[in-house]
Design a protein around this motif. Structure first.
Motif, PDB file in Angstrom:
ATOM      1  N   ALA A   1       1.086  -0.928  -0.182  1.00 39.55           N
ATOM      2  CA  ALA A   1      -0.262  -0.091   0.037  1.00 39.55           C
ATOM      3  C   ALA A   1       1.118   0.964   0.337  1.00 39.55           C
ATOM      4  O   ALA A   1       2.233   1.449   0.058  1.00 39.55           O
TER       5      ALA A   1
ATOM      6  N   MET B   1       0.693   3.765   1.540  1.00 39.88           N
ATOM      7  CA  MET B   1       0.925   4.763   2.379  1.00 39.88           C
ATOM      8  C   MET B   1       1.804   5.327   2.966  1.00 39.88           C
ATOM      9  O   MET B   1       2.855   4.293   3.561  1.00 39.88           O
TER      10      MET B   1
ATOM     11  N   ALA C   1      -2.027   6.141   7.677  1.00 38.57           N
ATOM     12  CA  ALA C   1      -2.301   4.429   7.939  1.00 38.57           C
ATOM     13  C   ALA C   1      -3.072   4.662   9.512  1.00 38.57           C
ATOM     14  O   ALA C   1      -4.113   4.200   9.186  1.00 38.57           O
TER      15      ALA C   1
ATOM     16  N   TYR D   1      -6.293   5.669   8.809  1.00 39.47           N
ATOM     17  CA  TYR D   1      -7.260   5.183   8.555  1.00 39.47           C
ATOM     18  C   TYR D   1      -7.891   3.935   9.239  1.00 39.47           C
ATOM     19  O   TYR D   1      -8.856   3.491   9.586  1.00 39.47           O
ATOM     20  N   GLU D   2      -7.263   3.253  10.763  1.00 36.08           N
ATOM     21  CA  GLU D   2      -7.398   2.853  11.273  1.00 36.08           C
ATOM     22  C   GLU D   2      -8.249   3.780  12.663  1.00 36.08           C
ATOM     23  O   GLU D   2      -9.301   2.691  12.921  1.00 36.08           O
TER      24      GLU D   2
ATOM     25  N   SER E   1      -7.812  -3.536  11.007  1.00 28.26           N
ATOM     26  CA  SER E   1      -7.216  -2.189  10.255  1.00 28.26           C
ATOM     27  C   SER E   1      -5.945  -2.965  10.038  1.00 28.26           C
ATOM     28  O   SER E   1      -5.978  -1.833   9.515  1.00 28.26           O
TER      29      SER E   1
ATOM     30  N   ASP F   1      -5.326  -4.253   7.999  1.00 26.60           N
ATOM     31  CA  ASP F   1      -5.644  -4.896   6.608  1.00 26.60           C
ATOM     32  C   ASP F   1      -4.162  -4.825   5.764  1.00 26.60           C
ATOM     33  O   ASP F   1      -3.830  -4.115   4.486  1.00 26.60           O
ATOM     34  N   ILE F   2      -3.869  -3.083   6.126  1.00 24.02           N
ATOM     35  CA  ILE F   2      -3.257  -1.857   5.500  1.00 24.02           C
ATOM     36  C   ILE F   2      -1.557  -3.005   4.742  1.00 24.02           C
ATOM     37  O   ILE F   2      -1.186  -2.476   4.209  1.00 24.02           O
TER      38      ILE F   2
ATOM     39  N   TRP G   1      -8.338  -4.331  -3.127  1.00 29.25           N
ATOM     40  CA  TRP G   1      -8.148  -4.186  -1.994  1.00 29.25           C
ATOM     41  C   TRP G   1      -8.562  -4.406  -0.606  1.00 29.25           C
ATOM     42  O   TRP G   1      -9.677  -3.227  -0.849  1.00 29.25           O
TER      43      TRP G   1
ATOM     44  N   PRO H   1      -8.991  -3.227   2.351  1.00 32.28           N
ATOM     45  CA  PRO H   1      -9.395  -2.349   3.808  1.00 32.28           C
ATOM     46  C   PRO H   1     -10.128  -1.950   3.246  1.00 32.28           C
ATOM     47  O   PRO H   1     -11.047  -0.483   3.600  1.00 32.28           O
ATOM     48  N   ASN H   2     -10.396  -1.297   1.828  1.00 33.03           N
ATOM     49  CA  ASN H   2     -11.317  -0.721   0.962  1.00 33.03           C
ATOM     50  C   ASN H   2     -13.126  -0.752   1.684  1.00 33.03           C
ATOM     51  O   ASN H   2     -13.596  -0.413   1.569  1.00 33.03           O
TER      52      ASN H   2
END
Length: 403
Positions: free
Chosen positions: A282, A284, A289, A292-293, A356, A358-359, A373, A375-376
């Motif tokens: 990813a 990121m 990250a 996202y989490e 989370s 999974d990123i 993907w 996480p989306n």
């Protein structure tokens, strides 16, 4: 709106709600954040009288570690890796145990094991960073690419899926930015990542009586006799549950971020997550990250709240409502490892069941001929499930009230 405020105040006045919020805050922010930073997560490890074996000096250790990492130029190259390893070996041979704690030795050692497996000495009991020849640590990015290809091959991710993941990986900027990694590794790997699982427990305790409690408290008949009726009351309860979920998340997230800024500051926010796991694909950085989490925890909590309220509306007793709510999250967590991989991936879409983190992985979903993907979907599907459950909760409760 008046009904909403009445339901909202009624919820917050309950002793169990206040106790649950306090316990959730203590576990997540005090133990999982402040004490983890200052004591058992980052405190220096020469206090053998402590239950955790650590001193209460995490702030100093973190700042010293960040300062030490700045001496390596800010970019991760072959030369940087060689310097990191040789400097560690120099300090170890000199018996500089206190200074060793400022190094990124755990992170660097994981890089060595993943990218330079042929340099491992099975007969040496020490970690690789202690004995590997620094001059042989070359071709970091070439080896990383090879490790990614080998991992995808072993995972059965070939053809179009492999190309999809490679397209993501090509967006990762190289060379990597480098500062102290270990703090971000623990932050993203457990501190923030575990928030959703903790929230699930307390949301189940607090929201499961939201509808079922009317039967338990023998107030269901009173609701029917009010001028507002069941419809508006049910809608107010849904808004109350949703508002409480957001409020609980905001309390935990804001407090955790304040603690993080105090102990770690903002240093390292622009490092790629590949510094934590080199074969991550990813594109990121650490800040992205973390955002996202937190989004995963918020959207998952909203989705889970919707499920809990649906269960509460369908059950006339608080205890079964609580047990069923807990089973929604913790049941799949307990048993998914025994299920086929495809079913495991499907269960991950249940609010707060997936992770989370999974990123850092290469998991994908294949839907309608396209790869997505994971996480989306892990932040979109759970909240959609929760939104779908909310009107169903109103309808389910109305049927029971009319029966």
């Amino acid at each position: 709106m008046e009904l909403f405020w009445m339901e909202h105040k009624k919820l917050w006045r309950k002793r169990i709600v206040k106790i649950s919020v306090l316990l959730c805050f203590v576990y997540t922010v005090i133990f999982g954040g402040i004490l983890s930073f200052q004591w058992f997560g980052f405190g220096s490890s020469d206090d053998y009288t402590s239950a955790f074996g650590n001193n209460f000096d995490g702030y100093t250790v973190i700042r010293d570690s960040q300062q030490y990492s700045l001496s390596f130029g800010g970019e991760l190259t072959d030369e940087t890796l060689q310097q990191l390893v040789s400097d560690y070996q120099r300090m170890e041979s000199a018996g500089m145990d206190r200074e060793l704690e400022n190094t990124d030795w755990q992170t660097v050692n994981s890089w060595l094991g993943m990218l330079y497996p042929e340099l491992r000495d099975p007969g040496n009991y020490k970690t690789m960073i202690c004995y590997v020849d620094p001059s042989r640590l070359t071709g970091f990015y070439e080896r990383r690419q090879q490790a990614i290809d080998e991992f995808l091959e072993v995972s059965g991710q070939t053809g179009a899926e492999k190309e999809y993941l490679h397209q993501m990986e090509r967006k990762v900027e190289k060379p990597f930015r480098y500062t102290w990694v270990e703090g971000w590794s623990q932050l993203l790997g457990s501190m923030v990542a575990d928030m959703g699982a903790v929230m699930a427990l307390f949301l189940a305790v607090i929201l499961s009586p939201l509808f079922a409690g009317e039967w338990h408290d023998n107030t269901s008949a009173l609701v029917l006799s009010t001028r507002n009726g069941w419809g508006r009351v049910a809608f107010a309860k849904i808004l109350t549950g949703l508002a409480f979920t957001v409020e609980l998340f905001a309390l935990l997230a804001v407090s955790s971020i304040v603690a993080q800024l105090f102990f770690m500051g903002t240093a390292g926010w622009d490092m790629p997550i590949q510094n934590i796991k080199p074969i991550a694909v990813a594109p990121m950085n650490m800040l992205q990250a973390e955002i996202y989490e937190y989004a995963f925890a918020l959207f998952g909590a909203i989705g889970f709240a919707g499920i809990v309220m649906l269960i509460s509306a369908a059950v006339k007793n608080n205890v079964p409502a609580l047990l069923l709510s807990l089973a929604v999250v913790y049941g799949p967590m307990m048993f998914s490892g025994y299920l086929p991989y495809g079913l495991q991936r499907a269960l991950d879409l249940i609010p707060l069941v997936g992770s989370s983190t999974d990123i850092f992985r290469t998991n994908t979903f294949h839907i309608l001929g396209r790869f997505i993907w994971s996480p989306n979907l892990l932040i979109t599907v759970p909240v959609l499930i929760g939104i779908l459950c909310m009107p169903l909760a109103v309808k389910g409760w109305s049927r029971r009230m009319k029966a």
